[in-house]
Design a protein around this motif. Structure first.
Motif, PDB file in Angstrom:
ATOM      1  N   PHE A 122       0.957  -1.098  -0.142  1.00 12.99           N
ATOM      2  CA  PHE A 122       0.160  -0.074  -0.178  1.00 12.99           C
ATOM      3  C   PHE A 122       0.873   1.141   0.053  1.00 12.99           C
ATOM      4  O   PHE A 122       2.084   1.236   0.472  1.00 12.99           O
ATOM      5  CB  PHE A 122      -0.906  -0.142   1.149  1.00 12.99           C
ATOM      6  N   ALA A 123       0.317   2.321  -0.569  1.00 15.61           N
ATOM      7  CA  ALA A 123       1.047   3.428  -0.528  1.00 15.61           C
ATOM      8  C   ALA A 123       0.046   4.704  -0.656  1.00 15.61           C
ATOM      9  O   ALA A 123      -0.967   4.752  -0.938  1.00 15.61           O
ATOM     10  CB  ALA A 123       2.082   3.743  -1.880  1.00 15.61           C
ATOM     11  N   THR A 124       0.659   5.955  -0.100  1.00  5.40           N
ATOM     12  CA  THR A 124      -0.207   7.294  -0.258  1.00  5.40           C
ATOM     13  C   THR A 124      -0.083   7.575  -1.811  1.00  5.40           C
ATOM     14  O   THR A 124       0.551   7.095  -2.787  1.00  5.40           O
ATOM     15  CB  THR A 124       0.434   8.231   0.266  1.00  5.40           C
ATOM     16  N   PRO A 125      -1.262   8.287  -2.171  1.00  5.71           N
ATOM     17  CA  PRO A 125      -1.538   8.703  -3.465  1.00  5.71           C
ATOM     18  C   PRO A 125      -0.286   9.321  -4.254  1.00  5.71           C
ATOM     19  O   PRO A 125      -0.176   8.815  -5.712  1.00  5.71           O
ATOM     20  CB  PRO A 125      -2.574   9.635  -3.597  1.00  5.71           C
ATOM     21  N   SER A 126       0.666  10.079  -3.731  1.00  4.42           N
ATOM     22  CA  SER A 126       1.597  10.714  -4.386  1.00  4.42           C
ATOM     23  C   SER A 126       2.628   9.639  -4.623  1.00  4.42           C
ATOM     24  O   SER A 126       3.665   9.919  -5.496  1.00  4.42           O
ATOM     25  CB  SER A 126       2.017  11.775  -3.521  1.00  4.42           C
ATOM     26  N   LYS A 127       2.712   8.378  -4.145  1.00  5.56           N
ATOM     27  CA  LYS A 127       3.876   7.474  -4.337  1.00  5.56           C
ATOM     28  C   LYS A 127       3.218   6.425  -5.018  1.00  5.56           C
ATOM     29  O   LYS A 127       4.061   5.241  -4.899  1.00  5.56           O
ATOM     30  CB  LYS A 127       4.655   7.291  -2.850  1.00  5.56           C
ATOM     31  N   SER A 128       2.327   6.246  -5.467  1.00  6.64           N
ATOM     32  CA  SER A 128       1.745   4.909  -5.903  1.00  6.64           C
ATOM     33  C   SER A 128       1.824   4.586  -7.384  1.00  6.64           C
ATOM     34  O   SER A 128       1.480   5.877  -8.167  1.00  6.64           O
ATOM     35  CB  SER A 128       0.090   4.871  -5.558  1.00  6.64           C
ATOM     36  N   GLU A 129       1.743   3.512  -7.885  1.00  5.71           N
ATOM     37  CA  GLU A 129       1.343   3.288  -9.332  1.00  5.71           C
ATOM     38  C   GLU A 129      -0.003   3.211  -9.612  1.00  5.71           C
ATOM     39  O   GLU A 129      -0.659   3.372  -8.600  1.00  5.71           O
ATOM     40  CB  GLU A 129       2.093   1.894  -9.506  1.00  5.71           C
ATOM     41  N   PRO A 130      -0.319   3.029 -10.710  1.00  6.67           N
ATOM     42  CA  PRO A 130      -1.824   3.157 -11.140  1.00  6.67           C
ATOM     43  C   PRO A 130      -2.430   1.801 -10.835  1.00  6.67           C
ATOM     44  O   PRO A 130      -2.007   0.879 -10.597  1.00  6.67           O
ATOM     45  CB  PRO A 130      -1.867   3.272 -12.713  1.00  6.67           C
ATOM     46  N   TYR A 131      -3.852   1.945 -10.534  1.00  5.96           N
ATOM     47  CA  TYR A 131      -4.473   0.866 -10.108  1.00  5.96           C
ATOM     48  C   TYR A 131      -4.187  -0.393 -10.910  1.00  5.96           C
ATOM     49  O   TYR A 131      -4.402  -1.485 -10.245  1.00  5.96           O
ATOM     50  CB  TYR A 131      -5.817   1.305  -9.812  1.00  5.96           C
ATOM     51  N   ASP A 132      -4.424  -0.264 -12.193  1.00  6.15           N
ATOM     52  CA  ASP A 132      -4.285  -1.571 -12.910  1.00  6.15           C
ATOM     53  C   ASP A 132      -2.872  -2.302 -12.891  1.00  6.15           C
ATOM     54  O   ASP A 132      -2.922  -3.361 -12.669  1.00  6.15           O
ATOM     55  CB  ASP A 132      -4.482  -1.152 -14.632  1.00  6.15           C
ATOM     56  N   VAL A 133      -1.958  -1.469 -12.532  1.00  5.79           N
ATOM     57  CA  VAL A 133      -0.610  -2.094 -12.283  1.00  5.79           C
ATOM     58  C   VAL A 133      -0.790  -2.799 -10.733  1.00  5.79           C
ATOM     59  O   VAL A 133       0.045  -3.846 -10.731  1.00  5.79           O
ATOM     60  CB  VAL A 133       0.561  -1.232 -12.180  1.00  5.79           C
ATOM     61  N   LEU A 134      -1.125  -2.154  -9.982  1.00  5.44           N
ATOM     62  CA  LEU A 134      -1.325  -2.846  -8.557  1.00  5.44           C
ATOM     63  C   LEU A 134      -2.011  -4.015  -8.609  1.00  5.44           C
ATOM     64  O   LEU A 134      -1.667  -4.935  -7.870  1.00  5.44           O
ATOM     65  CB  LEU A 134      -2.204  -1.549  -7.623  1.00  5.44           C
ATOM     66  N   ALA A 135      -3.279  -4.067  -9.324  1.00  3.21           N
ATOM     67  CA  ALA A 135      -4.127  -5.196  -9.102  1.00  3.21           C
ATOM     68  C   ALA A 135      -3.519  -6.278  -9.899  1.00  3.21           C
ATOM     69  O   ALA A 135      -3.776  -7.421  -9.430  1.00  3.21           O
ATOM     70  CB  ALA A 135      -5.503  -4.685 -10.096  1.00  3.21           C
ATOM     71  N   GLU A 136      -2.592  -5.952 -10.914  1.00  2.00           N
ATOM     72  CA  GLU A 136      -1.929  -7.253 -11.942  1.00  2.00           C
ATOM     73  C   GLU A 136      -1.000  -7.765 -10.673  1.00  2.00           C
ATOM     74  O   GLU A 136      -0.780  -9.072 -10.603  1.00  2.00           O
ATOM     75  CB  GLU A 136      -1.454  -6.491 -12.738  1.00  2.00           C
ATOM     76  N   ARG A 137      -0.406  -6.832 -10.191  1.00  2.00           N
ATOM     77  CA  ARG A 137       0.648  -7.628  -9.090  1.00  2.00           C
ATOM     78  C   ARG A 137      -0.286  -8.244  -8.077  1.00  2.00           C
ATOM     79  O   ARG A 137       0.520  -9.549  -7.690  1.00  2.00           O
ATOM     80  CB  ARG A 137       1.224  -6.348  -8.247  1.00  2.00           C
ATOM     81  N   ALA A 138      -1.169  -7.892  -7.568  1.00  2.00           N
ATOM     82  CA  ALA A 138      -1.933  -8.728  -6.473  1.00  2.00           C
ATOM     83  C   ALA A 138      -2.648  -9.943  -6.850  1.00  2.00           C
ATOM     84  O   ALA A 138      -2.405 -10.848  -6.387  1.00  2.00           O
ATOM     85  CB  ALA A 138      -2.800  -7.861  -5.773  1.00  2.00           C
ATOM     86  N   VAL A 139      -3.073  -9.992  -8.136  1.00  2.00           N
ATOM     87  CA  VAL A 139      -3.585 -11.142  -8.903  1.00  2.00           C
ATOM     88  C   VAL A 139      -2.517 -12.244  -9.165  1.00  2.00           C
ATOM     89  O   VAL A 139      -2.674 -13.423  -8.851  1.00  2.00           O
ATOM     90  CB  VAL A 139      -4.323 -10.834 -10.104  1.00  2.00           C
TER      91      VAL A 139
END
Length: 394
Positions: free
Chosen positions: A15-32
């Protein structure tokens, strides 16, 4: 349920704050991908997928999953405010338990914006209109206070007035959350704070200061849910089962003027009672729980809603250390929403991942001793409460 389903694999993106995060699709891909790898299967084995998110256009779930693969699997997008991740899990578990599918993916993600939660549609009926009317009547106007802390701060103020709870008691929950999060590499806030630090932070509303409010967060988490038969036939893990699960929504009691009920106390209590009855255990059997601590006030009242301590006894429960290691119930070993973060669509599935690791004995320095059952509590205003009981399968 027709049968107890298995949690065959779990995964998260940090998890990350909005200023330090990757886009949602990249995050979801990683988790899946992490959940599929943990289960030891590919996307082709998934028969249904439920994607949870709150802030995004329609079919974000498909877009995110297409980064993993395009197998033609049906994807259902789920939005239930802060209980979105657990709502996706509820649907996945239900699909398997009913026999409609043998292997299902639940994943959740959120790419949040900085600042307080806000509505994005002002040209149609507001789903919080009735809630706002009750809140206004109970607490009066509060100009400039964001919606969520006003609701949950009001609930904390009502509890404190009823039972004489000291501000230090609420602050101690934030201290505990940071202490737990220090051992979680997925958490946003891992630096320690003191009660004095928490109380000295800018005041928000009721008993809440800024350090008692969860941050806007980006992140993703996922779980592979399978039938026992499918899991055994394909060599998947069968050591963690969903023993019982319940989802509730508001009843008229939510609007009787009690600020605690307005934020889901009765919903959570009813869901917990259904789960305990279905599983044949009581709250006294719980040794670890991930509960919805979006604000310290909600963690405190949730102790009582879930039956972890008696009504009016939360202050003693906290003072005695019964909510942490060495006490009766380790609450939010992950650091919870307060310190791990609260990406709305991912939260419920991150809770699932943490409790699965606890039951497997894979939580590292966060590990709670002798865990055989684990309780999850996730709520969303508007409203929905999902309570899930996991067990170490025999």
């Amino acid at each position: 349920m027709k049968e107890r389903v298995r949690v065959a694999g779990v995964g998260m993106a940090p998890f990350a704050t909005p200023s330090k995060s990757e886009p949602y699709d990249v995050l979801a891909e990683r988790a899946v991908k992490a959940a599929l790898a943990d289960a030891g299967i590919g996307l082709a084995s998934i028969q249904q997928a439920y994607a949870g998110y709150v802030y995004g256009d329609s079919t974000c779930g498909q877009h995110a999953l297409y980064r993993v693969g395009m197998t033609g699997v049906p994807v259902v997008n789920v939005n239930n405010n802060c209980s979105t991740g657990s709502s996706a899990l509820f649907l996945a578990r239900q699909a398997v338990a009913s026999g409609a599918a043998d292997c299902v993916l639940a994943f959740g993600f959120e790419q949040m914006q900085r600042g307080a939660l806000k509505a994005h549609w002002d040209d149609r009926p507001d789903p919080f209109h009735r809630f706002d009317q009750v809140l206004e009547k109970a607490q009066g106007p509060a100009e400039g206070v964001p919606m969520a802390p006003r609701y949950f701060g009001g609930a904390g103020a009502a509890y404190a007035e009823r039972y004489g709870t000291a501000p230090e008691t609420f602050a101690a929950i934030s201290v505990k959350a940071r202490r737990h999060a220090a051992n979680n590499p997925y958490a946003v806030f891992r630096d320690p704070v003191t009660v004095e630090d928490v109380l000295a932070a800018p005041h928000i509303y009721g008993p809440l200061t800024r350090l008692q409010c969860c941050p806007p967060t980006c992140g993703a988490a996922a779980a592979v849910i399978a039938s026992e038969e499918f899991a055994r036939a394909h060599g998947l893990r069968t050591d963690v089962a969903i023993a019982a699960q319940a989802m509730t929504t508001d009843t008229e009691s939510s609007f009787d003027g009690d600020p605690m009920k307005l934020v889901g106390y009765d919903m959570a209590k009813a869901a917990a009672q259904q789960v305990y009855e279905a599983a044949g255990i009581g709250p006294e059997d719980i040794r670890v729980a991930e509960l919805h601590d979006c604000f310290t006030s909600n963690e405190l009242i949730s102790y009582e809603a879930l039956g972890l301590t008696g009504e009016g006894t939360a202050e003693k429960f906290i003072a005695d250390g019964d909510n942490t290691y060495g006490g009766r119930v380790v609450t939010n070993p992950s650091g919870g929403l307060l310190s791990k973060g609260h990406p709305l669509g991912a939260t419920g599935l991150a809770q699932c991942a943490e409790l699965t690791w606890q039951l497997r004995g894979e939580a590292g320095p966060r590990q709670v001793e002798d865990v055989t059952v684990a309780l999850q509590h996730n709520i969303g205003l508007g409203g929905a409460a999902v309570v899930t009981l996991y067990e170490k399968a025999r």
